[in-house]
Enzyme design. Structure first.
Site, short mmCIF file in Angstrom:
data_model
loop_
_atom_site.label_atom_id
_atom_site.label_comp_id
_atom_site.label_asym_id
_atom_site.label_seq_id
_atom_site.Cartn_x
_atom_site.Cartn_y
_atom_site.Cartn_z
N CYS A 1 -41.88 70.69 24.92
CA CYS A 1 -42.39 71.43 26.08
C CYS A 1 -42.03 70.79 27.22
CB CYS A 1 -43.99 71.69 25.98
SG CYS A 1 -44.85 72.42 27.35
N CYS B 1 -44.79 70.96 29.97
CA CYS B 1 -45.87 69.62 29.91
C CYS B 1 -45.39 68.36 30.06
CB CYS B 1 -46.18 70.02 28.20
SG CYS B 1 -46.95 71.62 27.79
N ASP B 2 -44.52 67.86 29.67
CA ASP B 2 -43.91 66.56 29.80
C ASP B 2 -43.02 66.29 30.80
OD1 ASP B 2 -45.73 66.56 27.55
OD2 ASP B 2 -44.25 66.92 26.24
#
Lengths: 312, 107
Positions: free
Chosen positions: A133, A136-137
């Site tokens: 992701c 997200c990261d």
């Protein structure tokens, strides 16, 4: 007993819910507890969904679809289907809370799940630099070097997104042919922060506590090591059929089999839509279209059931 | 009571010096899986208020703490006991799976 239960809440599930609700079938959507809205919840700009000339953020698009379904009376259950019994006339769906929901028709729209590389250290280093992701990261890799594995649109999108943070983004792909659309591929190729490594297969992930590199086998028979701080895996996904594979017919590719140009599965009253039936196109708009098909098929099935009863 | 937010200023008192085990949810507003797991952690916090505290740390606001605890993927849920990380769970999971991962710390 419900007329219609929809399992899944991506573009297919929510479009089926919009059509089902407008047909006054009072659909219940089992959204999942942690993946409601489906894969688009983890994307950024969606530039190819008609009706949004300036593009739309994936999560915004899904929230709009959800709101549109709810506007017409679709009911949402933020829980996971844990088992499905679809073979009888009454379909039974058990959810995480233990509740059992009964329905006359079911639309399966569970989508697909990210494929893993299948390497020994992948799970060990997941959370320590291996990610699925980028949205997200990505921010944890500011001024660092990362690699995205894959050759499709999602790999191009993740790589382009990651250039916001990382100094250098490798796109590692086992071939020199790309499934990605020309628009996405060209944008990535033009990006000065992106370097392509083609004809290279990832054979290992290095790092004691965090990712420090990957090993590659090249098509010309040589091997090499690429030093990176983060690895983003975007090598496609597999249809999420585990809950139903013993009951409905699947295709050779592992998708739920549907009658041509319809959403009818091998079981009466059970329909399927979206990525779970699609080995080829896998686009939000295609999934949405097939969700509409499934709701219309379910509606016709329910009307036929009613006609049968009135003749009896 | 659902999970409350901690900051760099309150981290020592709320987490490191807390007599109870504490689950710290490292999250970010634009992380979809973080938003998805948040209400599940709230519910777990409500049902286990006697045995454990659950708090949230926004890694976008407090990148130094995220770096200190080597956060590379979120949501990352770290269990602190006596100021030390004793368990890490990565990624959004349905409540039963998360409770199973955290079973040793729950009531």
């Amino acid at each position: 007993m419900r007329d219609l239960v929809i399992v899944g809440s991506g573009p297919a599930g929510y479009t089926a819910a919009i059509y089902g609700a407008r047909a006054e079938l009072s659909p219940l959507v089992i959204t999942s507890s942690v993946q409601m809205g489906g894969d688009l919840m983890n994307t950024t700009e969606v530039d190819n969904f008609p009706g949004f000339p300036e593009g739309v953020m994936g999560p915004d698009l899904m929230m709009k679809m959800q709101a549109q379904a709810e506007r017409f009376g679709a009911e949402l259950l933020f829980d996971d289907a844990t088992s499905l019994d679809l073979t009888g006339e009454v379909k039974r769906i058990t959810v995480g809370s233990g509740d059992v929901i009964e329905a006359k028709t079911v639309i399966l729209a569970m989508g697909s799940e990210y494929r893993k590389l299948g390497l020994a250290d992948e799970n060990r280093l997941s959370g320590s630099g291996v990610s699925w992701c980028a949205t997200c990261d990505g921010a944890f890799f500011r001024n660092r070097t990362v690699a995205v594995v894959g050759g499709g649109d999602s790999a191009m999108e993740e790589a382009t997104f990651l250039t916001r943070f990382a100094d250098l983004v490798y796109i590692v792909h086992r071939s020199d042919q790309f499934r990605a659309s020309p628009a996405m591929l060209t944008r990535a190729q033009a990006d000065p922060k992106i370097t392509f490594v083609t004809n290279a297969a990832v054979t290992g992930i290095l790092g004691e506590t965090v990712v420090t590199g990957i090993t590659l086998d090249h098509k010309d028979g040589t091997s090499s090591t690429l030093e990176i701080d983060g690895l983003f895996v975007a090598i496609g996904s597999d249809p999420r059929t585990a809950l139903v594979e013993s009951q409905v017919a699947l295709t050779a590719e592992g998708n739920i089999a549907v009658e041509e140009r319809s959403s009818k599965t091998s079981l009466p009253g059970v329909f399927a839509a979206g990525d779970v039936i699609d080995p080829t196109y896998r686009q939000a708009i295609v999934a949405a279209g097939s969700g509409a098909v499934a709701a219309l098929d379910a509606q016709h099935h329910l009307e036929a059931l009613k006609d049968e009863r009135s003749l009896e | 009571m659902s999970a409350r937010d901690v900051t760099e200023a309150t981290f020592a008192a709320e987490v490191l010096n807390n007599p109870k085990p504490v689950i710290v949810d490292f999250w970010e507003p634009w992380c979809g899986p973080c938003r998805a797991v948040s209400p599940i952690l709230d519910a777990i916090a409500d049902d286990n208020a006697e045995t454990i505290d659950i708090v949230k740390l926004n890694v976008d606001e407090f990148p130094d703490l995220a770096a200190q605890y080597s956060i590379l993927n979120i949501p990352a849920m770290k269990v602190f006991k006596d100021g030390v990380v004793v368990k890490t769970v990565i990624g959004a999971k349905p409540r039963p799976a998360l409770e199973q991962d955290l079973a040793e710390f729950l009531a």
